[in-house]
Scaffold this motif. Structure first.
Motif, PDB file in Angstrom:
ATOM      1  N   CYS A 157      -1.186 -35.332 -29.002  1.00  0.00           N
ATOM      2  CA  CYS A 157       0.037 -34.535 -28.882  1.00  0.00           C
ATOM      3  C   CYS A 157       0.943 -35.106 -27.803  1.00  0.00           C
ATOM      4  CB  CYS A 157      -0.317 -33.086 -28.542  1.00  0.00           C
ATOM      5  SG  CYS A 157       1.141 -32.093 -28.211  1.00  0.00           S
ATOM      6  N   MET A 158       2.214 -35.312 -28.164  1.00  0.00           N
ATOM      7  CA  MET A 158       3.148 -35.851 -27.173  1.00  0.00           C
ATOM      8  C   MET A 158       4.089 -34.773 -26.651  1.00  0.00           C
ATOM      9  SD  MET A 158       5.423 -38.102 -29.764  1.00  0.00           S
ATOM     10  CE  MET A 158       6.295 -37.349 -31.127  1.00  0.00           C
ATOM     11  N   CYS A 214       6.233 -32.666 -28.159  1.00  0.00           N
ATOM     12  CA  CYS A 214       7.609 -32.602 -28.664  1.00  0.00           C
ATOM     13  C   CYS A 214       8.011 -31.192 -29.099  1.00  0.00           C
ATOM     14  CB  CYS A 214       7.771 -33.556 -29.846  1.00  0.00           C
ATOM     15  SG  CYS A 214       6.880 -33.024 -31.309  1.00  0.00           S
ATOM     16  N   LYS A 215       7.062 -30.314 -29.266  1.00  0.00           N
ATOM     17  CA  LYS A 215       7.292 -28.897 -29.622  1.00  0.00           C
ATOM     18  C   LYS A 215       7.844 -28.669 -31.038  1.00  0.00           C
ATOM     19  CE  LYS A 215       8.004 -27.361 -24.864  1.00  0.00           C
ATOM     20  NZ  LYS A 215       8.882 -26.695 -23.926  1.00  0.00           N
ATOM     21  N   CYS A 269       6.184 -28.420 -33.704  1.00  0.00           N
ATOM     22  CA  CYS A 269       5.304 -27.458 -34.372  1.00  0.00           C
ATOM     23  C   CYS A 269       5.635 -26.019 -33.971  1.00  0.00           C
ATOM     24  CB  CYS A 269       3.847 -27.791 -34.079  1.00  0.00           C
ATOM     25  SG  CYS A 269       3.509 -27.997 -32.320  1.00  0.00           S
ATOM     26  N   SER A 288       0.853 -28.779 -27.019  1.00  0.00           N
ATOM     27  CA  SER A 288       0.875 -27.534 -27.782  1.00  0.00           C
ATOM     28  C   SER A 288      -0.536 -27.088 -28.111  1.00  0.00           C
ATOM     29  CB  SER A 288       1.649 -27.753 -29.077  1.00  0.00           C
ATOM     30  OG  SER A 288       3.005 -27.952 -28.762  1.00  0.00           O
ATOM     31  N   CYS A 344       4.198 -32.382 -37.663  1.00  0.00           N
ATOM     32  CA  CYS A 344       3.885 -33.111 -36.424  1.00  0.00           C
ATOM     33  C   CYS A 344       4.104 -34.614 -36.600  1.00  0.00           C
ATOM     34  CB  CYS A 344       2.444 -32.849 -36.002  1.00  0.00           C
ATOM     35  SG  CYS A 344       1.964 -33.824 -34.571  1.00  0.00           S
ATOM     36  N   SER A 401       3.201 -36.975 -34.716  1.00  0.00           N
ATOM     37  CA  SER A 401       2.158 -37.890 -34.254  1.00  0.00           C
ATOM     38  C   SER A 401       0.774 -37.544 -34.800  1.00  0.00           C
ATOM     39  CB  SER A 401       2.150 -37.953 -32.725  1.00  0.00           C
ATOM     40  OG  SER A 401       2.221 -36.678 -32.183  1.00  0.00           O
ATOM     41  N   ILE A 444      -2.071 -32.557 -35.229  1.00  0.00           N
ATOM     42  CA  ILE A 444      -2.588 -31.242 -35.609  1.00  0.00           C
ATOM     43  C   ILE A 444      -3.453 -31.392 -36.840  1.00  0.00           C
ATOM     44  CG2 ILE A 444      -2.013 -28.824 -36.070  1.00  0.00           C
ATOM     45  CD1 ILE A 444       0.721 -29.282 -35.055  1.00  0.00           C
TER      46      ILE A 444
HETATM   47  S1  SF4 Z   1       4.433 -31.388 -33.242  1.00  0.00           S
HETATM   48 FE1  SF4 Z   1       2.594 -32.534 -32.752  1.00  0.00          FE
HETATM   49  S2  SF4 Z   1       3.136 -33.860 -31.064  1.00  0.00           S
HETATM   50 FE2  SF4 Z   1       4.732 -32.300 -31.214  1.00  0.00          FE
HETATM   51  S3  SF4 Z   1       4.057 -30.690 -29.805  1.00  0.00           S
HETATM   52 FE3  SF4 Z   1       3.261 -30.145 -31.810  1.00  0.00          FE
HETATM   53  S4  SF4 Z   1       1.197 -31.025 -31.853  1.00  0.00           S
HETATM   54 FE4  SF4 Z   1       2.280 -32.003 -30.169  1.00  0.00          FE
END
Ligand code: SF4
Ligand SMILES: Cc1cc2nc3c(=O)[nH]c(=O)nc-3n(C[C@H](O)[C@H](O)[C@H](O)COP(=O)(O)OP(=O)(O)OC[C@H]3O[C@@H](n4cnc5c(N)ncnc54)[C@H](O)[C@@H]3O)c2cc1C
Ligand code: SF4
Ligand code: SF4
Ligand code: FES
Lengths: 141, 562
Positions: free
Chosen positions: B497-498, B500-501, B503, B521, B538, B540, B543
């Motif tokens: 997870c980077m 980025c929010k 999700c 997240s 997501c 990357s 999830i």
């Molecule tokens: S979309 Fe993926 S990378 Fe971005 S906050 Fe959510 S889990 Fe992390």
């Protein structure tokens, strides 16, 4: 090619609408080609674009995504996200020089067995005409 | 570890057996050798869902020491739960089983048996590959709180509170004003017809106030909630004394915040001030309740009354269902007060949905109430100008004008929706989970909407909804019983997870929170519904949705495209 081409098509169907619609096509004994293998997901929004690109690189001749009609997604807004991602995926296909006509997104409700059968017929027909996915032999990864 | 997969193909009488070659399937899947340390047991069976079929499966699982199970049979809608039940009675974790529907998807879609068989083989092999990648999941049981918070003390909230409290649930009823009953408490008579409901409604209010299981909190509003079905925490605050905050632990909530009326004075066709003899139907109801008669501002009984329907209907864009009847009820009331009062009803469409309405309408027409169908109507004080359907124009002065403004969402509805995290319909009323199929629930488990908070309706329909929501809660939250939350939920993989929010934005249920310390997240498992939207969003691949992971779907897919 002496042999007839049997396309390989994967259909990601959401559990609540399109998978049920597909069931209904069966229960109603509607006839459609066997080229399409369904994969059940909870919501069409689960299907991530990167995964579909992999499907093509692995040799899928076509991919169908089936979801509930806009406004009917069991998870409220899932299919709106699917629609957006699908549009992005199509443009990625364009820029990768992949044939975006091998992708199809359809809204099929639980009561639309005939629509499911029709989409399968049309889509299989189309892929049949397009011939095998060329990516499969061109890409080395 | 050595894997031993059992594959059982159901004949379903002739349903499957006649249209696919089961022996060929068995032969093909038995030869599957794409995985190490794999042993396959593949067998046909007559009717797997029968009592004998289930016993047979149990015996096969135990005797063969199966580590995984694939069943080729019918739709998961028919028997997935049957076979999950079978697994649960054995040592096999039900998440290590997969049902493949070769009936609806193979046997029944093509007359060509070879083709159907070929597809069935491919489909089942996909299932076999998938099941080898499935993991055990364990259903956790959670304690639940059976108590309920009811928001709004109108007839809707009162009925919901009583239906729950009579079943021994502790109910907290918050009402923003200083009295219970809402609009209905002011009605002398109620529809259908002109029934006297004052006593019945007063009795309900009294019962709520005296009920040992109901705690009424007047002049109180909701501040915030957190949690999920069975385990909500709500903070409610006194409107008079901002310092006075109470924390409530509840398992479910009923939203019964009611309705307001469209403000007719904002409509360009209705020009009047507070001194004019122009009233809303609700003001007339209140007048009747207060002094048991209707008078003009100068204290005299009106000799002529104009009643104007559907005020603001075009503007709000829907019919309020109850106003026509409410107006007819008041028209009758004017006639009872003084039979020689001229009563003219100006309407464009009449909505008389209840089975007794038509007769009542005929009855009051016979008493001399006049119905004038108009295309357009405007007022200036109590002077009325109108155009009838056949384009005749008219102008008339009345002693009193009664308007039926459209019912609109109660003040503060958007704010309440935000606090509860539930959505609003385009009309501004609260939105149900599904209009046709799930009308009192919302998208959030454990939050229900009843009465006019959900849209315009009368008392009867309001009570039905309140009773429905109460019984849903009684079924979902049984004191002392635990609930089994969905286990096929998403989880974020910390390393990928980077932050980025993305999700957080896509999750409709607010099931993902951001851990500021770690910058990642995190999914709140108890709130997650397992749709997988976040997985698709997501960028990357951080999830994963349990039981629908990428490797699992990949295995299923790879067989289909090979
Ligand atoms: S979309 Fe993926 S990378 Fe971005 S906050 Fe959510 S889990 Fe992390
Ligand atoms: C003129 C008129 C006549 C009618 N006549 C009839 C009739 O004869 N027969 C019939 O069946 N129906 C009739 N109706 C419809 C009837 O009034 C409604 O069906 C009924 O009142 C709905 O009850 P309710 O509890 O949903 O809403 P309400 O009566 O509006 O009650 C809502 C309650 O919630 C409170 N509240 C609102 N927001 C909050 C908040 N955020 N926090 C805490 N509390 C809050 C309000 O103060 C109020 O007490 C009539 C309606 C009108 C306008
Ligand atoms: S389990 Fe399904 S396929 Fe087998 S007999 Fe029962 S209904 Fe038919
Ligand atoms: S699976 Fe659906 S409900 Fe669960 S966190 Fe992801 S988007 Fe939200
Ligand atoms: S559940 Fe069908 S598209 Fe979301």
């Amino acid at each position: 090619m002496g042999k007839t081409f049997n396309p390989k098509i994967t259909a990601f169907l959401c559990k609540w609408c399109s998978y049920t619609g597909a069931d209904l096509a069966g229960t109603s004994r509607l006839q459609y080609p066997t080229a399409i293998i369904p994969i059940k997901v909870m919501c069409s929004s689960r299907v991530d674009p990167v995964f579909l690109i992999r499907a093509f690189l692995k040799g899928a001749d076509g991919v169908l995504i089936g979801g509930c009609h806009p406004g009917d997604c069991h998870y409220e807004s899932g299919n709106y996200h699917t629609r957006r991602r699908f549009a992005i995926l199509q443009s990625i296909f364009d820029s990768l020089n992949l044939e975006k006509d091998r992708l199809r997104l359809s809204w099929i409700s639980a009561s639309e067995g005939p629509k499911f059968a029709r989409v399968c017929n049309e889509f299989t027909d189309k892929i049949q005409k397009m011939g095998p996915n060329p990516t499969r032999k061109n890409m080395f990864i | 570890m050595k894997k031993k997969v059992g594959i059982y193909i159901c004949q379903c009488g002739p349903n499957i057996a006649d249209n696919v070659d089961i022996d060929k399937i068995i032969e093909s899947v038995s030869a599957f050798n794409d995985a190490d340390d794999l042993e396959i047991v593949a067998k046909p069976y007559g009717l797997l869902c029968s009592g004998e079929g289930k016993d047979y499966l149990k015996q096969e699982i135990e005797e063969n020491g199966l580590t995984h199970l694939v069943i080729g049979a019918c739709s998961p809608r028919d028997h997935n739960n049957t076979f999950i039940g079978v697994c649960k009675e054995t040592s096999l974790n039900p998440y290590l089983y997969k049902l493949i529907n070769i009936r609806e998807h193979c046997a029944w879609i093509i007359h060509d048996k070879d083709k159907a068989t070929e597809k069935a083989i491919q489909y089942i092999r996909g299932g076999l590959r998938r099941v080898l990648y499935q993991s055990e999941l364990f259903e956790n049981k959670l304690d639940t709180n059976p108590d309920v918070l009811v928001i709004g003390g109108g007839i809707a909230g009162i009925e919901a509170a009583l239906s729950l409290a009579d079943a021994d649930r502790q109910v907290f009823l918050i009402e923003k004003t200083d009295r219970l009953g809402g609009k209905a408490a002011t009605f002398k008579t109620v529809l259908p017809k002109q029934q006297d409901a004052v006593e019945a409604i007063q009795l309900k209010i009294q019962t709520v106030q005296d009920h040992p299981h109901i705690q009424v909190m007047l002049n109180t509003r909701l501040d915030r909630i957190i949690g999920f079905l069975g385990n909500f925490e709500a903070e409610v605050r006194s409107i008079d004394d901002a310092e006075k905050m109470t924390e409530l632990k509840i398992g479910a909530m009923v939203v019964a915040s009611g309705f307001s009326l469209y403000d007719a004075s904002t409509h360009p066709d209705f020009i009047f001030s507070g001194d004019d003899e122009v009233y809303t139907a609700l003001q007339i109801e209140q007048m009747i309740a207060e002094k048991n008669q209707v008078t003009t501002r100068s204290g005299k009984a009106p000799k002529s009354v104009a009643m104007i329907h559907c005020v603001g209907r075009e503007e709000v864009g829907y019919c309020s269902q109850i106003c026509c009847n409410a107006m007819i009820k008041l028209a009758a009331r004017f006639k009872t007060q003084s039979p020689d009062t001229t009563v003219k009803v100006f309407f464009r469409d009449l909505c008389l949905p209840h089975q007794d309405d038509q007769a009542f309408y005929n009855e009051i027409k016979a008493q001399g109430v006049e119905f004038v169908r108009v295309n357009r109507i405007a007022t200036e004080g109590s002077q009325i100008k109108f155009t009838t359907m056949d384009e005749n124009e008219g102008s008339e002065l009345f002693d009193m004008v009664v308007l039926a403004p459209a019912m609109i969402p109660a003040d503060g509805t958007p704010d309440l929706a935000t606090k509860l995290g539930i959505s609003l319909h385009e009309t501004g009323f609260f939105q149900e989970a599904h209009q046709a199929i799930n009308p009192v629930a919302t998208a959030t488990d454990g939050i229900f909407i009843v009465g006019t908070a959900h849209g315009p309706r009368g008392i009867q329909a309001t009570l039905l909804q309140a009773q429905a929501a109460a019984s849903k809660i009684r079924v979902q939250l049984i004191p002392g019983e635990q609930i089994v939350p969905e286990v096929r939920v998403s989880e974020t993989l910390e390393a990928f997870c980077m932050g980025c929010k993305t999700c957080l934005e896509v999750c409709h249920y607010g099931a993902i929170v951001f851990d500021e310390d770690k910058g990642i997240s995190v999914v709140k498992e108890a709130v997650c519904r397992g749709c997988g939207n976040c997985v698709g969003s997501c960028p990357s691949g951080a999830i994963q949705l349990k039981h629908f992971t990428n490797p699992q779907l990949y295995q299923e897919m790879i067989e289909a495209v090979q």
